[in-house]
Design an enzyme around this catalytic site. Structure first.
Site, mmCIF file in Angstrom:
data_model
loop_
_atom_site.group_PDB
_atom_site.id
_atom_site.type_symbol
_atom_site.label_atom_id
_atom_site.label_comp_id
_atom_site.label_asym_id
_atom_site.label_seq_id
_atom_site.Cartn_x
_atom_site.Cartn_y
_atom_site.Cartn_z
ATOM 1 N N CYS A 1 0.837 -1.194 0.000
ATOM 2 C CA CYS A 1 0.000 0.000 0.000
ATOM 3 C C CYS A 1 0.875 1.248 0.000
ATOM 4 C CB CYS A 1 -0.896 -0.022 1.241
ATOM 5 S SG CYS A 1 -2.030 1.367 1.322
ATOM 6 N N HIS B 1 -10.003 1.010 1.524
ATOM 7 C CA HIS B 1 -9.618 2.392 1.853
ATOM 8 C C HIS B 1 -10.853 3.275 2.048
ATOM 9 C CE1 HIS B 1 -5.274 2.518 1.606
ATOM 10 N NE2 HIS B 1 -5.282 1.825 0.486
ATOM 11 N N HIS C 1 -8.698 -4.391 -1.877
ATOM 12 C CA HIS C 1 -7.742 -3.518 -1.183
ATOM 13 C C HIS C 1 -8.160 -2.056 -1.317
ATOM 14 C CE1 HIS C 1 -3.595 -2.192 0.066
ATOM 15 N NE2 HIS C 1 -4.066 -1.101 -0.526
ATOM 16 N N GLU C 2 -8.435 -1.633 -2.560
ATOM 17 C CA GLU C 2 -8.756 -0.214 -2.786
ATOM 18 C C GLU C 2 -10.091 0.157 -2.128
ATOM 19 O OE1 GLU C 2 -6.439 1.584 -3.627
ATOM 20 O OE2 GLU C 2 -5.109 0.095 -4.495
HETATM 21 NI NI NI Z 1 -3.561 0.938 -0.319
#
Ligand code: NI
Length: 206
Positions: free
Chosen positions: A102, A148, A144-145
């Protein structure tokens, strides 16, 4: 278009739930995406979420370079993709472990377990809503994104805490292949609709 500073873990914006974008077709959203592309290209990475440049809105961009494609079903190269207000649900109960990295935790990698297949619903910058099933590395990067957008960073997904390590040390030790440079703008240039939208918003890709 501008390269923006990338927030690192510990910044409060990275821990908050991002707000839905009221109008995905607004020029301000296209300008935000232009800044995200510039920032991603500058750092040479594969994905970034708006909160990472300090904008708490539900927008992510990513692509899949050919060298990251694995033999897993559903793993194909992907040109630069913009997701506005994405929602995802697991399809089936298959999960698997792989490396996560990340931009907000620079230099580190950790092993996380994520869904193998997901149903992804999102809008693009023209307001079109798409629904698709994605799998493998594509599904992992989307998870993953999208994490966020809910204030979640990958360390909270790590299954074995001892896996957290510095990339340079792992390359040195032969545990990870050397980094391959990636070029997000080259992938964005293969998306005519995205290029047209950025141009209309006064932020053409250069
Ligand atoms: Ni990330």
């Amino acid at each position: 278009m501008a390269i923006r500073p990338i927030l690192r873990a510990g910044h409060p914006v990275l821990a908050q739930v991002a707000a839905p974008v009221p109008d995905p077709t607004a020029d301000s959203v296209a300008r935000l995406v232009a800044d995200m592309i510039d920032t991603l290209d500058d750092i040479g990475a594969a994905g970034i979420a708006a909160p990472q440049i300090g904008v708490p809105l539900r927008v992510v961009i990513y692509f899949m370079p050919a060298h990251r494609v694995t033999a897993r079903p559903g793993d194909d190269p992907i040109d630069l993709t913009v997701l506005v207000n994405p929602e995802l649900q697991p399809v089936g109960d298959g999960r698997y472990e792989d490396w996560d990295g990340c931009l907000s935790l620079p230099g580190l990698r950790g092993r996380t377990t994520r869904w193998e297949r997901i149903r992804l619903v999102a809008h693009d910058l023209d307001g079109a809503r798409s629904e698709r099933i994605v799998a493998g590395s594509h599904a992992r990067i989307v998870q993953h994104e999208c994490d966020h957008l809910d204030g979640v960073l990958y360390p909270s997904r790590i299954t074995d805490p001892t896996s957290l390590a510095y990339v340079e040390e792992m390359i040195e030790a032969g545990r990870m292949p050397p980094k391959v440079p990636v070029h997000p703008k080259a992938h964005a240039r293969k998306q005519p609709a995205l290029l047209r939208r950025l141009e209309r918003a006064g932020v053409p890709l250069v």
